[in-house]
Design a protein around this motif. Sequence first.
Motif, PDB file in Angstrom:
ATOM      1  N   PHE A  78      -6.647  -0.149  -1.003  1.00 41.29           N
ATOM      2  CA  PHE A  78      -5.670  -0.480   0.027  1.00 41.29           C
ATOM      3  C   PHE A  78      -5.322  -1.966   0.117  1.00 41.29           C
ATOM      4  CE2 PHE A  78      -5.636   3.715   2.026  1.00 41.29           C
ATOM      5  CZ  PHE A  78      -4.298   3.769   2.339  1.00 41.29           C
ATOM      6  N   MET A  81      -3.168  -2.948  -2.870  1.00 37.84           N
ATOM      7  CA  MET A  81      -1.846  -2.339  -2.854  1.00 37.84           C
ATOM      8  C   MET A  81      -0.946  -2.956  -1.800  1.00 37.84           C
ATOM      9  SD  MET A  81      -1.685  -0.433  -5.248  1.00 37.84           S
ATOM     10  CE  MET A  81      -2.608   0.488  -6.423  1.00 37.84           C
ATOM     11  N   MET A  82      -1.563  -3.366  -0.686  1.00 37.22           N
ATOM     12  CA  MET A  82      -0.778  -3.980   0.389  1.00 37.22           C
ATOM     13  C   MET A  82      -0.064  -5.218  -0.103  1.00 37.22           C
ATOM     14  SD  MET A  82      -2.591  -4.137   4.020  1.00 37.22           S
ATOM     15  CE  MET A  82      -1.720  -5.319   5.008  1.00 37.22           C
ATOM     16  N   PHE A  84       0.426  -5.957  -3.362  1.00 42.21           N
ATOM     17  CA  PHE A  84       0.714  -5.791  -4.786  1.00 42.21           C
ATOM     18  C   PHE A  84       1.996  -6.491  -5.191  1.00 42.21           C
ATOM     19  CE2 PHE A  84       1.966  -3.289  -8.540  1.00 42.21           C
ATOM     20  CZ  PHE A  84       0.816  -3.431  -9.271  1.00 42.21           C
ATOM     21  N   ARG A  85       3.050  -6.305  -4.405  1.00 45.28           N
ATOM     22  CA  ARG A  85       4.356  -6.882  -4.740  1.00 45.28           C
ATOM     23  C   ARG A  85       4.264  -8.410  -4.799  1.00 45.28           C
ATOM     24  NH1 ARG A  85       9.576  -4.200  -4.157  1.00 45.28           N
ATOM     25  NH2 ARG A  85       8.606  -2.378  -3.264  1.00 45.28           N
TER      26      ARG A  85
ATOM     27  N   LEU B 131      -1.189   5.716  -0.306  1.00 40.90           N
ATOM     28  CA  LEU B 131      -1.443   4.486  -1.054  1.00 40.90           C
ATOM     29  C   LEU B 131      -0.180   4.059  -1.793  1.00 40.90           C
ATOM     30  CD1 LEU B 131      -4.072   2.913  -1.309  1.00 40.90           C
ATOM     31  CD2 LEU B 131      -4.531   4.096  -3.410  1.00 40.90           C
ATOM     32  N   VAL B 134       2.146   2.616   0.665  1.00 43.71           N
ATOM     33  CA  VAL B 134       1.696   1.273   1.018  1.00 43.71           C
ATOM     34  C   VAL B 134       2.081   0.290  -0.088  1.00 43.71           C
ATOM     35  CG1 VAL B 134      -0.357  -0.154   1.303  1.00 43.71           C
ATOM     36  CG2 VAL B 134      -0.157   1.978   2.520  1.00 43.71           C
ATOM     37  N   MET B 135       1.960   0.754  -1.326  1.00 42.34           N
ATOM     38  CA  MET B 135       2.254  -0.136  -2.449  1.00 42.34           C
ATOM     39  C   MET B 135       3.721  -0.529  -2.468  1.00 42.34           C
ATOM     40  SD  MET B 135       1.358   0.413  -6.411  1.00 42.34           S
ATOM     41  CE  MET B 135       2.477   1.740  -6.675  1.00 42.34           C
ATOM     42  N   ILE B 136       4.633   0.451  -2.290  1.00 42.40           N
ATOM     43  CA  ILE B 136       6.042   0.088  -2.395  1.00 42.40           C
ATOM     44  C   ILE B 136       6.546  -0.596  -1.136  1.00 42.40           C
ATOM     45  CG2 ILE B 136       6.693   1.772  -4.154  1.00 42.40           C
ATOM     46  CD1 ILE B 136       7.727   3.544  -1.970  1.00 42.40           C
ATOM     47  N   SER B 137       5.898  -0.356  -0.001  1.00 38.18           N
ATOM     48  CA  SER B 137       6.407  -1.017   1.202  1.00 38.18           C
ATOM     49  C   SER B 137       5.649  -2.308   1.494  1.00 38.18           C
ATOM     50  CB  SER B 137       6.296  -0.071   2.398  1.00 38.18           C
ATOM     51  OG  SER B 137       4.949   0.253   2.617  1.00 38.18           O
ATOM     52  N   GLY B 138       4.474  -2.474   0.889  1.00 35.58           N
ATOM     53  CA  GLY B 138       3.721  -3.712   1.065  1.00 35.58           C
ATOM     54  C   GLY B 138       3.157  -3.900   2.451  1.00 35.58           C
ATOM     55  N   SER B 139       2.889  -2.807   3.155  1.00 36.19           N
ATOM     56  CA  SER B 139       2.330  -2.943   4.494  1.00 36.19           C
ATOM     57  C   SER B 139       1.593  -1.667   4.879  1.00 36.19           C
ATOM     58  CB  SER B 139       3.444  -3.217   5.497  1.00 36.19           C
ATOM     59  OG  SER B 139       2.932  -3.080   6.797  1.00 36.19           O
ATOM     60  N   ALA B 302       3.266   1.276  -9.915  1.00 41.75           N
ATOM     61  CA  ALA B 302       2.838  -0.095 -10.190  1.00 41.75           C
ATOM     62  C   ALA B 302       3.685  -0.694 -11.314  1.00 41.75           C
ATOM     63  CB  ALA B 302       1.360  -0.112 -10.574  1.00 41.75           C
TER      64      ALA B 302
END
Lengths: 126, 309
Positions: A78, A81-82, A84-85, B131, B134-139, B302
């Motif tokens: 988590f 991933m939070m 990741f961008r 997950l 969360v990865m694509i929205s970053g929150s 990813a």
Amino acid sequence: MSEYIILSIFLFLGAFIAAAATVTGLLLGYRTKNTANKMAPYECGMETIGNARIQFKVGYYLFALLFLVFDIEALFLFPVMMNFREIMAGHTPLSPMIVLIDLAIFIVILVSGLAYAWKKGILKWE
Amino acid sequence: MERKVCAHIQCRLGPMRLGWHGTIQTVADVIKMLFKEVYAPSGADKLMFYLAPLIVLIAPFIVCALIPFGRNLVVADVSMGIPLIIAVNGFGVLGILLGGWSSNNKYSLLGALRSGAQMISYEISFTMILLFVVMISGSTNLMSITLGQEGTILDWWIFKIPVLGIVAFILFFISSTAEMNRAPFDIAEAEQELTGGYHTEYNGTPFAMFYLAEYIALVTNSALATTCFLGGFLPPCIGVAFVDNYLNMVPGVVWFFAKVYFMIWCYMMVRWTFVRPRVDQLMDFEWKFLLPVNLVLLATGAAYIVIWG
């Protein structure tokens, strides 16, 4: 912090509603005499055979163990991933390449664990 | 409402007597439940027996508090929304296991065990898809996940990432159906095999609590799907200023509940359409299909972010 207080209020609200409903049911409910037949655990109308605390398959336990591994793994992912961008865009002091390699190693270890369990026949439900 | 949809699919009318087309049937059901006798069967662990419905009901209530209904309409806007939802979902399994074990009934015990095994298995793919979100929205905050989808209908997470979004949405739908123990994944209470599953021995209000928990979970899961994929309370703008102005005039809560009702309707359609798989098929499906697919989805997501930002 106040958000968590609100959450705990909701927690108690849920418990309170269930408890209140049970108590109301106990108070208002229709009552009959507690005969042995009525209190017996249901078993298709036959007389109950033995205790219900029977032995059950160890398979359930193995699934629980696997679940534990994967759930904790997800929890570890988590924080990565939070951000990741941002990591990939280079906004952090971390190097994007190293993060990617680390993630790959992490996932590969997990997947090999799953493959091992699969091969051992844990996932088979007989 | 469930029975109404069910009846219409089976070309029946469903409850018609109470109110207009049976709208207040639920109220009547609750009153009936209140006047039923409550007792624990002999040999049952009384404390655990009455504690189980409590625990089961707590979980969906907490999730309810976390969902943002409108722009400023959220009960608890915590930063760790999604991990908290996952944690709380795990709580429900505990109640079901407790209820099944404490009733001193073989059907209950088997139902609870199956249900526990199924719920924890599908919880993994559930977690994996969250997950991905969360990865694509970053929150992990549900409010910022919703606000990240601002713009036109194509900015919703289901459409924003081509193909992957829709795949993730379908996977979410499957695993949340299993997570809620709803048909076609309701082996836990398969009537033909296990009479009632974990709540065989429950009656009166404690039984009603199990039922209530199941339906609140239905609503909260639909709400979660709405928030994570369908843009939450944002209107479905299409990019034409003239139409969008009208769409924006409708308050967000209305949009939110419209989407939630759509999701609930989808769940019900699925429930009354498909047949129930066997328990081994179900577990195989999760561990040998859904989980690898989820990992691939995560990896592709990813890669997408690395290549196109």
